[in-house]
Design a protein around this motif. Sequence first.
Motif, PDB file in Angstrom:
ATOM      1  N   LYS A 150       0.527  -1.407  -0.026  1.00 41.90           N
ATOM      2  CA  LYS A 150      -0.130   0.298  -0.051  1.00 41.90           C
ATOM      3  C   LYS A 150       1.170   1.183  -0.066  1.00 41.90           C
ATOM      4  CE  LYS A 150      -4.275  -1.742   2.729  1.00 41.90           C
ATOM      5  NZ  LYS A 150      -5.031  -1.057   3.465  1.00 41.90           N
ATOM      6  N   THR A 151       0.479   2.230  -0.888  1.00 42.13           N
ATOM      7  CA  THR A 151       1.139   3.265  -0.148  1.00 42.13           C
ATOM      8  C   THR A 151       0.390   4.099   0.018  1.00 42.13           C
ATOM      9  OG1 THR A 151      -0.011   4.451  -2.638  1.00 42.13           O
ATOM     10  CG2 THR A 151       2.593   2.915  -3.540  1.00 42.13           C
ATOM     11  N   GLU A 186       8.241  -0.311  -3.796  1.00 46.85           N
ATOM     12  CA  GLU A 186       8.876  -0.911  -3.134  1.00 46.85           C
ATOM     13  C   GLU A 186      10.451  -1.594  -2.292  1.00 46.85           C
ATOM     14  OE1 GLU A 186       8.321  -5.373  -3.101  1.00 46.85           O
ATOM     15  OE2 GLU A 186       9.742  -5.864  -4.456  1.00 46.85           O
ATOM     16  N   GLU A 187      10.840  -1.097  -3.212  1.00 44.47           N
ATOM     17  CA  GLU A 187      12.095  -0.435  -2.613  1.00 44.47           C
ATOM     18  C   GLU A 187      12.953   1.125  -2.115  1.00 44.47           C
ATOM     19  OE1 GLU A 187      15.567  -1.295  -5.188  1.00 44.47           O
ATOM     20  OE2 GLU A 187      14.619  -3.434  -5.600  1.00 44.47           O
ATOM     21  N   GLY A 188      11.649   1.480  -2.037  1.00 42.77           N
ATOM     22  CA  GLY A 188      11.677   3.089  -1.151  1.00 42.77           C
ATOM     23  C   GLY A 188      12.488   3.967  -2.385  1.00 42.77           C
ATOM     24  N   LYS A 189      12.321   4.219  -3.929  1.00 39.78           N
ATOM     25  CA  LYS A 189      13.127   4.499  -4.651  1.00 39.78           C
ATOM     26  C   LYS A 189      12.077   5.275  -5.125  1.00 39.78           C
ATOM     27  CE  LYS A 189      17.112   1.461  -5.537  1.00 39.78           C
ATOM     28  NZ  LYS A 189      17.187   0.535  -6.404  1.00 39.78           N
ATOM     29  N   ALA A 190      12.349   6.617  -5.969  1.00 38.89           N
ATOM     30  CA  ALA A 190      11.069   7.167  -7.027  1.00 38.89           C
ATOM     31  C   ALA A 190      11.236   6.785  -7.960  1.00 38.89           C
ATOM     32  CB  ALA A 190      12.004   9.014  -7.200  1.00 38.89           C
ATOM     33  N   VAL A 191      10.096   6.830  -8.098  1.00 40.96           N
ATOM     34  CA  VAL A 191       9.337   5.750  -9.815  1.00 40.96           C
ATOM     35  C   VAL A 191       9.566   6.762 -11.135  1.00 40.96           C
ATOM     36  CG1 VAL A 191       7.884   5.180 -10.638  1.00 40.96           C
ATOM     37  CG2 VAL A 191       7.491   5.183  -8.580  1.00 40.96           C
ATOM     38  N   PRO A 192      10.824   6.535 -12.455  1.00 43.01           N
ATOM     39  CA  PRO A 192      11.316   6.823 -13.032  1.00 43.01           C
ATOM     40  C   PRO A 192       9.654   7.153 -14.302  1.00 43.01           C
ATOM     41  CG  PRO A 192      12.181   4.950 -13.009  1.00 43.01           C
ATOM     42  CD  PRO A 192      10.923   4.635 -11.747  1.00 43.01           C
TER      43      PRO A 192
ATOM     44  N   ILE B 181       1.414  -4.418   3.916  1.00 45.60           N
ATOM     45  CA  ILE B 181       3.019  -3.907   3.569  1.00 45.60           C
ATOM     46  C   ILE B 181       2.796  -2.221   3.543  1.00 45.60           C
ATOM     47  CG2 ILE B 181       4.733  -3.179   2.991  1.00 45.60           C
ATOM     48  CD1 ILE B 181       5.191  -6.789   3.277  1.00 45.60           C
ATOM     49  N   HIS B 182       3.099  -1.519   4.401  1.00 45.57           N
ATOM     50  CA  HIS B 182       3.140   0.033   3.668  1.00 45.57           C
ATOM     51  C   HIS B 182       4.494  -0.103   3.127  1.00 45.57           C
ATOM     52  CE1 HIS B 182      -0.920   0.510   5.091  1.00 45.57           C
ATOM     53  NE2 HIS B 182      -0.473   0.028   6.271  1.00 45.57           N
ATOM     54  N   ALA B 183       3.763   0.880   1.974  1.00 46.22           N
ATOM     55  CA  ALA B 183       5.027   1.352   1.063  1.00 46.22           C
ATOM     56  C   ALA B 183       6.538   2.448   2.250  1.00 46.22           C
ATOM     57  CB  ALA B 183       4.829   2.355  -0.494  1.00 46.22           C
ATOM     58  N   PRO B 184       7.449   1.830   2.075  1.00 41.08           N
ATOM     59  CA  PRO B 184       8.584   2.922   3.020  1.00 41.08           C
ATOM     60  C   PRO B 184       8.863   4.046   2.207  1.00 41.08           C
ATOM     61  CG  PRO B 184       9.930   0.985   1.430  1.00 41.08           C
ATOM     62  CD  PRO B 184       8.569   0.576   1.641  1.00 41.08           C
ATOM     63  N   LYS B 185       9.521   5.117   2.754  1.00 42.64           N
ATOM     64  CA  LYS B 185       9.782   6.023   2.140  1.00 42.64           C
ATOM     65  C   LYS B 185      10.923   6.558   1.075  1.00 42.64           C
ATOM     66  CE  LYS B 185       6.655   8.242   6.458  1.00 42.64           C
ATOM     67  NZ  LYS B 185       7.351   7.493   7.123  1.00 42.64           N
ATOM     68  N   ASP B 186      12.213   5.807   1.963  1.00 44.79           N
ATOM     69  CA  ASP B 186      13.529   5.597   1.274  1.00 44.79           C
ATOM     70  C   ASP B 186      13.804   4.245   1.597  1.00 44.79           C
ATOM     71  OD1 ASP B 186      14.028   5.263   4.317  1.00 44.79           O
ATOM     72  OD2 ASP B 186      13.890   7.854   4.044  1.00 44.79           O
ATOM     73  N   THR B 187      14.856   4.348   0.481  1.00 44.49           N
ATOM     74  CA  THR B 187      16.312   3.049   0.374  1.00 44.49           C
ATOM     75  C   THR B 187      16.061   2.548   2.267  1.00 44.49           C
ATOM     76  OG1 THR B 187      17.662   4.676   0.502  1.00 44.49           O
ATOM     77  CG2 THR B 187      16.561   3.559  -1.893  1.00 44.49           C
ATOM     78  N   ILE B 188      16.505   3.372   3.323  1.00 48.81           N
ATOM     79  CA  ILE B 188      16.851   2.633   4.510  1.00 48.81           C
ATOM     80  C   ILE B 188      15.504   2.562   5.260  1.00 48.81           C
ATOM     81  CG2 ILE B 188      17.925   3.634   6.966  1.00 48.81           C
ATOM     82  CD1 ILE B 188      18.507   5.822   5.069  1.00 48.81           C
TER      83      ILE B 188
END
Lengths: 259, 289
Positions: A150-151, A186-192, B181-188
């Motif tokens: 979920k976002t 899911e990796e916490g990266k910005a969507v390109p 699962i809630h989406a993480p804010k950053d890679t850390i």
Amino acid sequence: MKRQRFSNSQESASNKSKPEQKKTDPVLKIDAAAASKAESWGDVRLGCIAGIFFAVILCAFAPHVRELAFSLFSAKQRTTDSLPADIGALKKEQAQLQREVAQLRRRSDRLTPSSPFLIVSSSDNQFRLMQGKKVIRQGVCSTGSNVLLKTSDDRRWIFRTPTGVLRIKDKQKSPIWRKPDWAFIEEGKAVPAPAAEERFDFGALGEYGLYLGDGYLIHGTLYQRMLGMPVTHGCIRLGDDDLKAVYLKLGIGAKVFIY
Amino acid sequence: MKIDLKSTYKTFSGFVGRSFAQINRSRRARAFFLLAAFLPGLVVILLFIVAPVHTAKTHLCKSEEPRPPKAAETAVDSSAQNSAQPFIQRIDSLRGEKSYYQALLETARRDTFSLSLNLRDSLFCLYIKGVPVRQCRIAGFQHSRLFDCIRSHRLLYKTNSTPFSLQRDFATIRKIPIKVIHAPKDTIEAERMAQKIKLEKPDVYCRLYFSANLIIDISQTTSPSLAGTLKRLVYQLRCSFYALTERIKALAHLRTPAHPLWIKIRLSEEDAKATYRALHGDIRLALLI
């Protein structure tokens, strides 16, 4: 005389008190009736408690009692009672039924494809490559993790392997993975951007890919130690040797049974 | 805390003694007590024991075929009857098989997922479009004695030739084990969230309620863990509550609560879990007993 007088006075006193007693009788009667009514209710209440207790116990044992009753009761009329006792007729009947059963069994067996097909269990992450009733190869695979991502802006993806019958729609050697949005989220990266270079991953899907439709694939993996676990995003991951065998055996249009 | 058994016994015996003294004081008191005590029990006996047995019996008798003419029977002597017995048994068995395959083909024609329970070969199978995708070996089974009554009755073949459809199920495991699962804010945060995958080893018990009052109770072969035992207890309570509400519903609609045709089977945990989790939507079952 004095005594007589005294007794007379006593009698007279008792005679005086008689009408008074007569006056109190109805009150006593009412009291007695109320008491007896209360006692009756008490008995009923006590009986009800005992009765409900007894009924609950009976309820719990009712299925067993019914089972006992059924074991005593037997269905007297059997289907075979209507059959002729003549041996010849029975033999004929038996042969007829045998033919019918064999025919039905053949029809049931014909439902299994004669060409190679794949069976995947998403419950215990196992696969079986089959041809007819023969197992050609079997082993471990990885299927959907059943994760719901979920976002904050209420976008959601569920990583689940679809179940039912699917068909191989396309086959590719060295497939390239075009990463969807969720792979970055899911990796916490910005969507390109949709055509951005970082979306394309070479080699992550192994040497072969079999496309099942709706974005689902049977492919290889870089993480061989994860095989046998539910870790994918819905695709089916196989080990290198198993993937090669599946790729070579299954043609386009081959059935994949997933449960 | 120390429990004083002597005083507890005295209190209890005193209560029982007083109650019985109260009841024994008059004939009327005894009559009231007995009436109130036996009436609920009598109702339970009538509604939950006598009526279901009677209904089953009349249902079986109603579906009997007319007997062949007496003249034909008298012509056959007992030795002929004895020699005919193996044929009759074989015909019985073939009729059962025929109805089973008919039901199996019917499920294959219409359903994506279907089940078959073959007690003759101790097999519980999961089918996708008529293809057996999982064949589970049954470690042990028990069934209602009502099956013995109707084993060779034509009613059983008639019932078995149409598949039983699943109406309700209860289990100690979830059908779809979804993890949110809630989406993480950053890679850390994403790295922190990446946890080791735990392979679940649940204890599996499930009960499947089918049409025609058929109940299939699946239990695992191994004994459950402590957590599994607790889950099983909750699951059994839910099943009992469901059975009770169904009986009450039947009574409210002026129907006699029927005796269920239950079958208890034992499977390995993997088989029980995989089969239960595959049951989605309209599932039907073919039965061979």
